[in-house]
Design a protein around this motif. Structure first.
Motif, short mmCIF file in Angstrom:
data_model
loop_
_atom_site.label_atom_id
_atom_site.label_comp_id
_atom_site.label_asym_id
_atom_site.label_seq_id
_atom_site.Cartn_x
_atom_site.Cartn_y
_atom_site.Cartn_z
N GLN A 176 -36.92 107.97 115.61
CA GLN A 176 -36.08 106.79 115.47
C GLN A 176 -34.74 107.07 116.15
OE1 GLN A 176 -35.75 105.97 111.26
NE2 GLN A 176 -37.91 105.41 111.06
N TYR A 221 -30.62 105.74 116.14
CA TYR A 221 -29.58 105.01 115.42
C TYR A 221 -28.28 105.07 116.22
CZ TYR A 221 -32.50 105.15 111.19
OH TYR A 221 -33.53 104.99 110.29
N GLY A 259 -17.85 103.45 111.49
CA GLY A 259 -18.93 102.65 110.92
C GLY A 259 -20.04 103.50 110.35
N HIS A 260 -21.17 102.86 110.13
CA HIS A 260 -22.32 103.54 109.57
C HIS A 260 -23.48 103.49 110.56
CE1 HIS A 260 -22.66 99.26 108.47
NE2 HIS A 260 -23.96 99.44 108.60
N PRO A 261 -24.44 104.41 110.45
CA PRO A 261 -25.58 104.38 111.37
C PRO A 261 -26.38 103.09 111.24
CG PRO A 261 -25.45 106.48 110.21
CD PRO A 261 -24.48 105.55 109.54
N PHE A 319 -29.93 101.24 112.67
CA PHE A 319 -31.23 101.48 113.32
C PHE A 319 -31.31 100.71 114.63
CE2 PHE A 319 -35.70 102.39 113.46
CZ PHE A 319 -36.31 101.26 113.98
N PHE A 329 -27.72 108.79 117.41
CA PHE A 329 -28.52 109.79 116.72
C PHE A 329 -30.00 109.54 116.97
CE2 PHE A 329 -25.36 111.81 114.04
CZ PHE A 329 -24.40 110.85 113.83
N PHE A 346 -32.33 114.24 111.22
CA PHE A 346 -31.43 113.71 112.23
C PHE A 346 -30.95 114.81 113.18
CE2 PHE A 346 -30.30 109.30 111.27
CZ PHE A 346 -30.95 109.12 110.07
N GLY A 347 -30.84 114.44 114.46
CA GLY A 347 -30.18 115.30 115.43
C GLY A 347 -28.69 115.28 115.18
N TYR A 390 -26.88 110.68 101.93
CA TYR A 390 -26.63 111.56 103.06
C TYR A 390 -25.19 112.04 103.00
CZ TYR A 390 -30.86 110.07 105.57
OH TYR A 390 -32.16 109.82 105.96
N LEU A 450 -25.45 114.49 110.12
CA LEU A 450 -25.99 113.74 108.99
C LEU A 450 -27.05 114.58 108.29
CD1 LEU A 450 -26.69 110.07 110.09
CD2 LEU A 450 -25.54 110.75 108.00
N PHE A 464 -23.04 108.73 102.77
CA PHE A 464 -23.72 107.47 103.04
C PHE A 464 -24.91 107.31 102.11
CE2 PHE A 464 -21.68 105.75 106.71
CZ PHE A 464 -21.21 106.82 107.46
N GLU A 515 -37.61 102.14 108.92
CA GLU A 515 -36.21 102.26 109.26
C GLU A 515 -35.35 102.31 108.00
OE1 GLU A 515 -36.36 98.05 111.00
OE2 GLU A 515 -34.25 98.29 110.51
N GLN A 516 -34.22 102.98 108.13
CA GLN A 516 -33.32 103.10 107.00
C GLN A 516 -32.09 102.23 107.25
OE1 GLN A 516 -32.56 107.16 105.86
NE2 GLN A 516 -34.72 107.73 105.98
N PHE A 547 -28.25 101.75 106.21
CA PHE A 547 -27.16 102.53 105.66
C PHE A 547 -26.05 101.66 105.08
CE2 PHE A 547 -27.84 107.00 106.86
CZ PHE A 547 -28.97 106.86 107.66
N GLY A 548 -25.43 102.18 104.03
CA GLY A 548 -24.25 101.53 103.49
C GLY A 548 -23.03 101.88 104.33
N PRO A 549 -21.86 101.34 104.00
CA PRO A 549 -20.66 101.54 104.81
C PRO A 549 -20.05 102.93 104.69
CG PRO A 549 -20.15 100.23 102.89
CD PRO A 549 -21.64 100.42 102.88
#
Lengths: 111, 114
Positions: free
Chosen positions: A33, A35, A41-43, A45, A88, A101-102, B35, B43, B90, B102-103, B105-107
């Motif tokens: 996957q 991201y 911010g946040h990851p 997808f 990522f 995750f990388g 995470y 991460l 996270f 797929e995941q 994520f929150g802020p």
């Protein structure tokens, strides 16, 4: 344990230049996957690749999964300032069944 | 109509204190995760719950204790905070514990321990 290595760690490009980040695993991945995380911010997808040799495109973004399912790449054509962020890859090893995750590639785009 | 929400967004506290971070998802997902993202943006998964049951527990100090009162909520309690706990935490959710999903994520919660 399973590791997913991503290079480069950082990349600075001029707007309009192309960009590529590479993801490599020591073990065969069942899927991968990608991201994107914007600064602060946040990851989020982007896409998932499952098949050997698979290529998927999203506008200027091209994602590839290697024939041996041990590597993947994300290529951005003609970068824009909106492409700034950390990309990522996250791979799943058939052995562990976990998404790893990388380290991420942080892209800076100079206007 | 935020999909995955976390509170608080920022948390500044002193070493030795105990603190909690809360997470809620309104996506109807079965699986939730915590995470930790360090200063180098790495991460690392800490925990995963599926339908309130712990399914992933990575090598995390036992000062960290997750709790899932129902499948829409996953909280993280941290005892005796240390400087090294400073990071962004996270929460994420997915439809299924299978890693092919797929995941979301929150802020994030930026924790600073002084």
């Amino acid at each position: 344990g399973q590791q997913v290595m991503q290079i480069p760690q950082y990349q600075h490009v001029q707007e309009g230049e192309d960009f590529t980040t590479y993801c490599n695993s020591s073990t065969t991945l069942s899927n991968i996957q990608w991201y994107k995380q914007r600064p602060g911010g946040h990851p989020v997808f982007l896409i998932q690749l499952v098949k050997s040799g698979e290529v998927k495109k999203q506008k200027r973004l091209t994602f590839q999964f290697g024939e041996a399912k041990k590597n993947s790449s994300l290529h951005i054509t003609a970068t824009q300032t909106t492409d700034v962020g950390t990309y990522f890859c996250a791979g799943v090893s058939g052995n562990t069944g976990k998404l790893i995750f990388g380290q991420g590639t942080t892209l800076q785009v100079k206007p | 109509d935020t999909a995955v929400s976390q509170t608080p967004k920022y948390l500044v506290t002193q070493m030795g204190n105990d603190k909690s971070i809360k997470c809620e998802q309104n996506l109807g997902h079965d699986t939730m995760y915590w995470y930790k993202q360090d200063s180098k943006k790495f991460l690392k998964i800490m925990f995963s719950y599926n339908n309130k049951e712990l399914i992933i527990n990575e090598t995390v100090p036992n000062r960290f204790s997750p709790k899932s009162p129902d499948k829409a909520h996953l909280n993280l309690h941290i005892n005796s905070l240390e400087l090294g706990d400073s990071a962004v935490y996270f929460c994420a959710s997915s439809l299924s514990p299978l890693p092919t999903y797929e995941q979301y994520f929150g802020p994030g919660t930026r924790l600073t321990v002084t």
